[in-house]
Design a protein around this motif. Structure first.
Motif, PDB file in Angstrom:
ATOM      1  N   LYS A   1       0.892  -1.121   0.064  1.00 43.98           N
ATOM      2  CA  LYS A   1      -0.104   0.064  -0.191  1.00 43.98           C
ATOM      3  C   LYS A   1       0.807   1.202   0.070  1.00 43.98           C
ATOM      4  O   LYS A   1       1.188   2.000   0.905  1.00 43.98           O
ATOM      5  CB  LYS A   1      -0.933  -0.077   1.326  1.00 43.98           C
ATOM      6  CG  LYS A   1      -1.933  -1.217   1.312  1.00 43.98           C
ATOM      7  CD  LYS A   1      -3.280  -0.771   1.684  1.00 43.98           C
ATOM      8  CE  LYS A   1      -3.904  -1.806   1.274  1.00 43.98           C
ATOM      9  NZ  LYS A   1      -3.804  -3.226   1.634  1.00 43.98           N
ATOM     10  N   PRO A   2       1.370   1.517  -1.290  1.00 41.04           N
ATOM     11  CA  PRO A   2       2.544   2.894  -1.301  1.00 41.04           C
ATOM     12  C   PRO A   2       1.733   3.927  -0.894  1.00 41.04           C
ATOM     13  O   PRO A   2       2.752   4.932  -0.773  1.00 41.04           O
ATOM     14  CB  PRO A   2       2.848   2.532  -2.611  1.00 41.04           C
ATOM     15  CG  PRO A   2       1.852   2.127  -3.472  1.00 41.04           C
ATOM     16  CD  PRO A   2       1.104   0.828  -2.510  1.00 41.04           C
TER      17      PRO A   2
ATOM     18  N   PRO B   1      -5.330   1.989   4.429  1.00 46.81           N
ATOM     19  CA  PRO B   1      -6.512   2.071   3.496  1.00 46.81           C
ATOM     20  C   PRO B   1      -7.788   3.262   4.187  1.00 46.81           C
ATOM     21  O   PRO B   1      -7.512   3.751   5.334  1.00 46.81           O
ATOM     22  CB  PRO B   1      -7.248   0.777   4.342  1.00 46.81           C
ATOM     23  CG  PRO B   1      -6.201   0.191   5.046  1.00 46.81           C
ATOM     24  CD  PRO B   1      -5.139   0.862   5.461  1.00 46.81           C
ATOM     25  N   VAL B   2      -8.569   3.468   3.224  1.00 49.81           N
ATOM     26  CA  VAL B   2      -9.519   4.722   3.326  1.00 49.81           C
ATOM     27  C   VAL B   2     -10.887   3.896   2.946  1.00 49.81           C
ATOM     28  O   VAL B   2     -11.169   3.743   1.845  1.00 49.81           O
ATOM     29  CB  VAL B   2      -9.101   5.775   2.824  1.00 49.81           C
ATOM     30  CG1 VAL B   2     -10.206   6.859   3.072  1.00 49.81           C
ATOM     31  CG2 VAL B   2      -7.882   6.365   2.840  1.00 49.81           C
ATOM     32  N   PRO B   3     -11.795   3.646   4.060  1.00 49.45           N
ATOM     33  CA  PRO B   3     -12.889   3.295   3.651  1.00 49.45           C
ATOM     34  C   PRO B   3     -13.960   4.326   2.905  1.00 49.45           C
ATOM     35  O   PRO B   3     -13.407   5.729   3.171  1.00 49.45           O
ATOM     36  CB  PRO B   3     -13.825   3.039   5.113  1.00 49.45           C
ATOM     37  CG  PRO B   3     -13.126   3.818   6.023  1.00 49.45           C
ATOM     38  CD  PRO B   3     -11.809   4.079   5.427  1.00 49.45           C
ATOM     39  N   LEU B   4     -15.066   4.008   2.269  1.00 49.44           N
ATOM     40  CA  LEU B   4     -16.057   4.886   1.624  1.00 49.44           C
ATOM     41  C   LEU B   4     -16.666   5.850   2.798  1.00 49.44           C
ATOM     42  O   LEU B   4     -16.862   7.067   2.398  1.00 49.44           O
ATOM     43  CB  LEU B   4     -16.748   4.478   0.794  1.00 49.44           C
ATOM     44  CG  LEU B   4     -17.862   5.190   0.023  1.00 49.44           C
ATOM     45  CD1 LEU B   4     -17.010   6.214  -1.072  1.00 49.44           C
ATOM     46  CD2 LEU B   4     -18.959   4.304  -0.930  1.00 49.44           C
ATOM     47  N   LEU B   5     -17.005   5.117   3.980  1.00 50.98           N
ATOM     48  CA  LEU B   5     -17.602   5.660   4.807  1.00 50.98           C
ATOM     49  C   LEU B   5     -17.347   4.882   6.205  1.00 50.98           C
ATOM     50  O   LEU B   5     -16.961   3.930   6.229  1.00 50.98           O
ATOM     51  CB  LEU B   5     -19.097   5.419   4.485  1.00 50.98           C
ATOM     52  CG  LEU B   5     -20.248   6.300   5.514  1.00 50.98           C
ATOM     53  CD1 LEU B   5     -20.011   7.625   5.606  1.00 50.98           C
ATOM     54  CD2 LEU B   5     -21.686   5.659   5.359  1.00 50.98           C
TER      55      LEU B   5
ATOM     56  N   LEU C   1      -7.402  11.828   2.887  1.00 52.12           N
ATOM     57  CA  LEU C   1      -7.578  12.431   1.706  1.00 52.12           C
ATOM     58  C   LEU C   1      -6.465  12.534   0.713  1.00 52.12           C
ATOM     59  O   LEU C   1      -6.655  12.378  -0.483  1.00 52.12           O
ATOM     60  CB  LEU C   1      -8.153  13.978   1.923  1.00 52.12           C
ATOM     61  CG  LEU C   1      -9.389  14.081   2.822  1.00 52.12           C
ATOM     62  CD1 LEU C   1      -9.756  15.282   3.282  1.00 52.12           C
ATOM     63  CD2 LEU C   1     -10.734  13.662   1.961  1.00 52.12           C
ATOM     64  N   ASP C   2      -5.148  12.765   1.120  1.00 52.76           N
ATOM     65  CA  ASP C   2      -3.928  13.067   0.426  1.00 52.76           C
ATOM     66  C   ASP C   2      -3.773  11.428  -0.269  1.00 52.76           C
ATOM     67  O   ASP C   2      -3.338  11.473  -1.432  1.00 52.76           O
ATOM     68  CB  ASP C   2      -2.888  13.354   1.234  1.00 52.76           C
ATOM     69  CG  ASP C   2      -1.675  13.886   0.447  1.00 52.76           C
ATOM     70  OD1 ASP C   2      -2.033  15.004  -0.412  1.00 52.76           O
ATOM     71  OD2 ASP C   2      -0.528  13.433   0.439  1.00 52.76           O
ATOM     72  N   THR C   3      -3.959  10.414   0.428  1.00 51.40           N
ATOM     73  CA  THR C   3      -3.669   9.086   0.012  1.00 51.40           C
ATOM     74  C   THR C   3      -4.598   8.850  -1.070  1.00 51.40           C
ATOM     75  O   THR C   3      -4.340   8.249  -1.998  1.00 51.40           O
ATOM     76  CB  THR C   3      -3.956   7.992   1.225  1.00 51.40           C
ATOM     77  OG1 THR C   3      -3.138   8.206   2.237  1.00 51.40           O
ATOM     78  CG2 THR C   3      -3.939   6.652   0.689  1.00 51.40           C
ATOM     79  N   VAL C   4      -5.808   9.124  -1.035  1.00 51.60           N
ATOM     80  CA  VAL C   4      -6.774   8.960  -1.922  1.00 51.60           C
ATOM     81  C   VAL C   4      -6.396   9.574  -3.207  1.00 51.60           C
ATOM     82  O   VAL C   4      -6.468   9.234  -4.495  1.00 51.60           O
ATOM     83  CB  VAL C   4      -8.301   9.541  -1.753  1.00 51.60           C
ATOM     84  CG1 VAL C   4      -9.248   9.396  -2.799  1.00 51.60           C
ATOM     85  CG2 VAL C   4      -8.665   8.866  -0.433  1.00 51.60           C
TER      86      VAL C   4
END
Ligand SMILES: *Cc1c(COP(=O)(O)O)cnc(C)c1O
Length: 387
Positions: free
Chosen positions: A6-7, A11-15, A376-379
């Motif tokens: 996961k560079p 993880p970021v969930p949708l909600l 947010l930056d990850t996304v």
């Protein structure tokens, strides 16, 4: 999955509803305990209190709590006496409930293609969809941004047609300073858990400034009874739970703060994506500009139920983000005129090109208020790496 690199970050969930609950756990738990202690589960003071505050919040004289957003739409159409042979004009780019409620009353949904920037119905095409059978117009305020309601109301008033707003995704949204639900004959809100004001289960409300419609919707949600066991009209059981009402009352004071969080996240996305080369003014993705951002209309208070980008390789992008542990969703992969359940209405591919393009290109990124800037930056970085 655990072995996948996961560079771009965590993880970021949708909600993440757990984060929201954790922030207001005491208030919510107290509200639930209050109802349980009272053993008053159907209508009563909790429902009345919620209805009062939802009406005020929406700038309406009345709010009537119902079982879901879907049932809010259904009872609003029932209150207008929509019946077999009638037509109701709406958007093809919506959640299926908008159109199924029309179908369930034996009426036909007549679709008007969307404006590709707002995703809401293109009002320049509205008037030519009106026929002698048209009973109502139902704009959908998609993703938290209202349709051009000045223009919708001008057409509706010219033809003396009532407007029902599908405001399921748009509580607190405004067009020219007036809130979603306050424009038409009735507005329909959803408190589904993923909406901006979410219950702990299904719930919804009809808002209206019309005393007569408020009375009819109240009758309809309780079997048309007045008084009890004497039914004036054919209704159903469309009552909101007192438990849900108490939970929603505890949450409502936080809604403006959560909305501000969503708006801040949307602004962050816009800033980061443009810093990294995305043209914020492009409306359609192309080879030279493969990713586009949602655009905010001038006259709106956008409440960002969703932050929807467009990509020429949407499915590839979705897959790639999923591999990175980033939750996304397609709202919606199939427009209404192509749904199997509405085949009898005769919709064909090509009927509504803008809705079809949106179905093929759009992807919702996480925008919920509790997201950190690092997330947010990850996304952003993971999204642009795929471009
Ligand atoms: C969520 C939603 C509905 C239905 O609301 P429920 O509470 O899930 O029944 C209707 N229309 C739109 C546009 C929605 O997003």
């Amino acid at each position: 999955m655990s072995t996948t690199q996961k560079p771009f970050g965590e993880p970021v969930p949708l909600l993440d509803l757990k984060a929201q609950y954790a922030s207001i756990k005491k208030d919510i738990d107290a509200a639930i305990a209050r109802v349980v202690d009272s053993q008053h589960f159907i209508l009563g003071p909790e429902v009345e209190a919620l209805e009062k505050s939802i009406a005020t919040y929406s700038g309406c004289a009345h709010a009537i709590g119902v079982t879901s957003g879907t049932d809010a739409i259904l009872v609003a159409l029932m209150a207008l006496d929509v019946k077999p042979g009638d037509e109701v004009i709406t958007s093809p780019n919506t959640f299926v409930a908008t159109a199924t409620c029309i179908a369930r009353l034996g009426a036909k949904a007549v679709f008007v293609d969307i404006d590709p920037v707002s995703y809401n119905l293109d009002v320049s095409k509205l008037e030519r969809a009106i026929t002698k059978k048209t009973k109502a117009i139902m704009p959908v305020h998609l993703f938290g941004q209202m349709a051009d309601m000045d223009a919708v109301m001008a057409v509706a008033n010219k033809h003396a047609l009532p407007v029902i707003e599908d405001a399921a995704q748009a509580i607190g949204s405004e067009w020219n300073g007036k809130r979603a639900g306050a424009w038409g004959a009735m507005g329909c809100l959803s408190f589904f858990p993923s909406k901006n004001l979410g219950a702990f289960g299904d719930a919804g409300a009809v808002v209206t400034n019309d005393d007569k419609f408020a009375r009819t919707v109240k009758l309809l949600r309780s079997q048309g009874q007045e008084p009890k066991y004497f039914s004036k009209i054919v209704g159903g059981n469309f009552r909101i739970d007192a438990l849900q009402a108490a939970i929603l009352s505890a949450k409502l004071p936080h809604l403006d703060g959560w909305t501000a969080g969503r708006q801040k996240n949307a602004a962050f996305y816009r800033k980061r994506f443009t810093e990294l080369g995305v043209d914020a003014n492009a409306s359609r993705p192309s080879k030279s500009q493969p990713l586009t951002l949602p655009r905010e209309g001038k006259n709106v208070r956008h409440v960002y139920n969703q932050f929807v980008v467009r990509s020429i390789d949407r499915d590839g992008l979705k897959k790639r983000l999923a591999e990175q542990g980033i939750g996304t969703e397609i709202y919606y992969p199939q427009p209404m005129h192509l749904q199997a359940c509405f085949a009898s209405w005769g919709g064909m591919p090509g009927d509504f090109p803008e809705a079809e393009a949106a179905a093929n290109e759009s992807l919702a990124l996480p925008v919920y208020p509790e997201l950190s800037e690092a997330q947010l930056d990850t996304v952003v970085r993971a999204t642009l790496a795929h471009r």
